[in-house]
Design a protein around this motif. Structure first.
Motif, PDB file in Angstrom:
ATOM      1  N   ASP A  20       0.803  -1.209   0.000  1.00  0.00           N
ATOM      2  CA  ASP A  20       0.000   0.000   0.000  1.00  0.00           C
ATOM      3  C   ASP A  20       0.843   1.269   0.000  1.00  0.00           C
ATOM      4  O   ASP A  20       0.337   2.367   0.190  1.00  0.00           O
ATOM      5  CB  ASP A  20      -0.942   0.008   1.218  1.00  0.00           C
ATOM      6  CG  ASP A  20      -0.180  -0.052   2.530  1.00  0.00           C
ATOM      7  OD1 ASP A  20       0.994  -0.454   2.505  1.00  0.00           O
ATOM      8  OD2 ASP A  20      -0.770   0.294   3.564  1.00  0.00           O
ATOM      9  N   ARG A  21       2.137   1.156  -0.243  1.00  0.00           N
ATOM     10  CA  ARG A  21       2.970   2.345  -0.296  1.00  0.00           C
ATOM     11  C   ARG A  21       4.115   2.100  -1.273  1.00  0.00           C
ATOM     12  O   ARG A  21       4.509   0.971  -1.539  1.00  0.00           O
ATOM     13  CB  ARG A  21       3.532   2.690   1.078  1.00  0.00           C
ATOM     14  CG  ARG A  21       4.582   1.722   1.574  1.00  0.00           C
ATOM     15  CD  ARG A  21       5.210   2.211   2.872  1.00  0.00           C
ATOM     16  NE  ARG A  21       6.323   1.359   3.268  1.00  0.00           N
ATOM     17  CZ  ARG A  21       7.561   1.531   2.839  1.00  0.00           C
ATOM     18  NH1 ARG A  21       7.846   2.515   2.000  1.00  0.00           N
ATOM     19  NH2 ARG A  21       8.535   0.724   3.225  1.00  0.00           N
ATOM     20  N   PRO A  22       4.670   3.174  -1.832  1.00  0.00           N
ATOM     21  CA  PRO A  22       5.750   2.999  -2.807  1.00  0.00           C
ATOM     22  C   PRO A  22       7.052   2.554  -2.158  1.00  0.00           C
ATOM     23  O   PRO A  22       7.268   2.737  -0.959  1.00  0.00           O
ATOM     24  CB  PRO A  22       5.891   4.398  -3.417  1.00  0.00           C
ATOM     25  CG  PRO A  22       5.406   5.319  -2.353  1.00  0.00           C
ATOM     26  CD  PRO A  22       4.292   4.579  -1.657  1.00  0.00           C
ATOM     27  N   GLU A  43      10.927   7.864 -10.891  1.00  0.00           N
ATOM     28  CA  GLU A  43       9.659   8.491 -10.549  1.00  0.00           C
ATOM     29  C   GLU A  43       8.634   8.368 -11.669  1.00  0.00           C
ATOM     30  O   GLU A  43       7.467   8.704 -11.476  1.00  0.00           O
ATOM     31  CB  GLU A  43       9.890   9.947 -10.162  1.00  0.00           C
ATOM     32  CG  GLU A  43      10.666  10.064  -8.854  1.00  0.00           C
ATOM     33  CD  GLU A  43      10.590  11.440  -8.234  1.00  0.00           C
ATOM     34  OE1 GLU A  43      10.439  12.418  -8.990  1.00  0.00           O
ATOM     35  OE2 GLU A  43      10.677  11.528  -6.996  1.00  0.00           O
ATOM     36  N   ALA A  44       9.063   7.878 -12.832  1.00  0.00           N
ATOM     37  CA  ALA A  44       8.106   7.577 -13.902  1.00  0.00           C
ATOM     38  C   ALA A  44       7.446   6.220 -13.686  1.00  0.00           C
ATOM     39  O   ALA A  44       6.500   5.871 -14.389  1.00  0.00           O
ATOM     40  CB  ALA A  44       8.813   7.593 -15.261  1.00  0.00           C
ATOM     41  N   GLU A  45       7.923   5.470 -12.689  1.00  0.00           N
ATOM     42  CA  GLU A  45       7.404   4.136 -12.404  1.00  0.00           C
ATOM     43  C   GLU A  45       6.373   4.179 -11.279  1.00  0.00           C
ATOM     44  O   GLU A  45       6.557   4.882 -10.286  1.00  0.00           O
ATOM     45  CB  GLU A  45       8.546   3.197 -11.988  1.00  0.00           C
ATOM     46  CG  GLU A  45       9.566   2.933 -13.069  1.00  0.00           C
ATOM     47  CD  GLU A  45       9.005   2.068 -14.180  1.00  0.00           C
ATOM     48  OE1 GLU A  45       8.170   1.187 -13.893  1.00  0.00           O
ATOM     49  OE2 GLU A  45       9.414   2.271 -15.337  1.00  0.00           O
ATOM     50  N   ASP A  46       5.312   3.417 -11.430  1.00  0.00           N
ATOM     51  CA  ASP A  46       4.342   3.275 -10.353  1.00  0.00           C
ATOM     52  C   ASP A  46       4.980   2.510  -9.199  1.00  0.00           C
ATOM     53  O   ASP A  46       5.709   1.536  -9.397  1.00  0.00           O
ATOM     54  CB  ASP A  46       3.101   2.517 -10.838  1.00  0.00           C
ATOM     55  CG  ASP A  46       2.281   3.329 -11.829  1.00  0.00           C
ATOM     56  OD1 ASP A  46       2.371   4.577 -11.785  1.00  0.00           O
ATOM     57  OD2 ASP A  46       1.572   2.713 -12.647  1.00  0.00           O
ATOM     58  N   GLY A  47       4.716   2.961  -7.993  1.00  0.00           N
ATOM     59  CA  GLY A  47       5.164   2.224  -6.823  1.00  0.00           C
ATOM     60  C   GLY A  47       6.598   2.483  -6.407  1.00  0.00           C
ATOM     61  O   GLY A  47       7.128   1.767  -5.565  1.00  0.00           O
ATOM     62  N   SER A  49       9.247   5.751  -5.194  1.00  0.00           N
ATOM     63  CA  SER A  49       9.355   7.164  -4.847  1.00  0.00           C
ATOM     64  C   SER A  49      10.792   7.474  -4.433  1.00  0.00           C
ATOM     65  O   SER A  49      11.350   6.803  -3.564  1.00  0.00           O
ATOM     66  CB  SER A  49       8.404   7.504  -3.702  1.00  0.00           C
ATOM     67  OG  SER A  49       8.587   8.831  -3.264  1.00  0.00           O
ATOM     68  N   ARG A 137      13.014  -3.214  -7.290  1.00  0.00           N
ATOM     69  CA  ARG A 137      11.843  -3.978  -6.823  1.00  0.00           C
ATOM     70  C   ARG A 137      12.282  -5.301  -6.181  1.00  0.00           C
ATOM     71  O   ARG A 137      11.699  -5.742  -5.181  1.00  0.00           O
ATOM     72  CB  ARG A 137      10.887  -4.240  -7.974  1.00  0.00           C
ATOM     73  CG  ARG A 137      10.253  -2.976  -8.567  1.00  0.00           C
ATOM     74  CD  ARG A 137       9.092  -3.332  -9.493  1.00  0.00           C
ATOM     75  NE  ARG A 137       8.632  -2.198 -10.263  1.00  0.00           N
ATOM     76  CZ  ARG A 137       7.840  -1.232  -9.795  1.00  0.00           C
ATOM     77  NH1 ARG A 137       7.449  -1.256  -8.533  1.00  0.00           N
ATOM     78  NH2 ARG A 137       7.461  -0.241 -10.584  1.00  0.00           N
TER      79      ARG A 137
END
Length: 243
Positions: A20-22, A43-47, A49, A137
Motif C-alpha cells: 500500500d505504499r511505494p 519516478e516515472a514508475e508506479d510504486g 518514490s 523492486r
C-alpha cells in the motif's frame, strides 16, 4: 537545500515490501546529472518514490537514518566518505535498508568491497532503465540482486582481500557458525558454491521447500539479510576457500 542533502517527498517510515505504499529510494552519487537521470527514470514508475539525494557518503548515512529508505543506490567514488564506508555504516545502523552499489566495471574490486561492506547487489551505471527498476523492486522484496554464483566468482577473484584472520583449521569451526546444525552447514556450503535452491535439493535428495526452510533458518541464525551475505560469510569463516 544544497546538493549534499536534498530531500524529496518525505513520508512516514514503514516496513519494506508493503503493497500500500511505494518503494522508498535514496540516491547517493556525487554527479548531480546522474542523480537527476536516475530520479526521472524511477519516478516515472508506479510504486517507486525517490525520497532523497545525497552527494557524498556522509550525507547518505545521515539521510538513510532520517528518511528510512527501502533501497539506496550507492555510488562508490564520492568525495569525503566514499560509498564503501557509507555502505558499511548504513548496513550496521539500518539493516532494513537494502543497498545497491553502482559501479563502472562488472565484477570489479569496488563491487566486491561493496558486497563485503553489506550491500545486497551491484549494477553497472549504464544498465538499462528497466533492469534498474527491476533490481530495486527485487531488493525491496527482500531478495539479492547478485546471484550466489556471481558472488562466488568475485570471491575467487578477490580472495586475497578476505580477512587475514580466517581460520586455518577444519572448515565450519568458526564460532560464528556454531549455532548451525550439520545440515544447515551443508546447505550454507552449497549456497556458497553458487548452487540454487533447486540444485541444492537435487544434491541432497530433499524437496526445494526443505532447502528454502534451511536457508531461511541459517540466514536468521547468522543475522544475514540474504544469500549474497551468506556466501561472503562462508568464505570469511573458511567454510569455503578461494580456489
Amino acid at each position: 537545500m544544497t546538493d549534499q542533502g536534498r530531500r524529496v517527498g518525505e513520508q512516514n517510515p514503514a516496513a519494506p515490501g508493503r503493497a500500500d505504499r511505494p518503494v522508498r529510494v535514496l540516491l547517493a552519487d556525487d554527479q548531480s546529472l546522474l542523480r537527476m537521470g536516475f530520479r526521472m527514470v524511477l519516478e516515472a514508475e508506479d510504486g517507486i518514490s525517490v525520497v532523497g539525494e545525497a552527494a557524498d557518503g556522509a550525507a547518505a548515512v545521515s539521510m538513510a537514518e532520517a528518511l528510512h529508505p527501502d533501497v539506496i543506490l550507492m555510488d562508490v567514488r564520492m568525495p569525503g566518505m566514499d560509498g564503501i564506508a557509507a555502505t558499511e555504516q548504513i548496513a550496521a545502523r539500518r539493516p532494513e535498508s537494502r543497498i545497491l552499489i553502482l559501479t563502472t566495471f562488472d565484477l570489479d574490486e569496488y563491487a566486491f568491497a561493496g558486497l563485503r561492506a553489506g550491500a545486497s547487489g551491484f549494477l553497472l551505471k549504464d544498465t538499462r532503465p528497466a533492469d534498474l527498476v527491476q533490481a530495486i523492486r527485487t531488493l525491496a522484496a527482500g531478495d539479492a540482486v547478485v546471484s550466489p554464483r556471481v558472488t562466488r566468482r568475485m570471491l575467487e577473484m578477490f580472495g586475497s582481500h578476505l580477512p587475514a584472520g580466517a581460520p586455518e583449521g577444519p572448515p565450519g569451526q568458526d564460532p560464528r557458525l556454531g549455532g548451525l546444525t550439520a545440515r544447515e552447514l551443508e546447505v550454507l556450503t552449497l549456497v556458497a558454491e553458487g548452487l540454487s535452491n533447486a540444485e541444492i535439493a537435487g544434491r541432497l535428495f530433499v524437496s526445494e521447500t526443505t532447502v528454502k526452510t534451511h536457508v531461511g533458518n541459517l540466514l536468521s541464525k547468522l543475522d544475514l539479510r540474504d544469500r549474497v551475505q551468506a556466501v561472503v560469510l562462508a568464505y570469511e569463516t573458511g567454510l569455503v576457500r578461494p580456489g
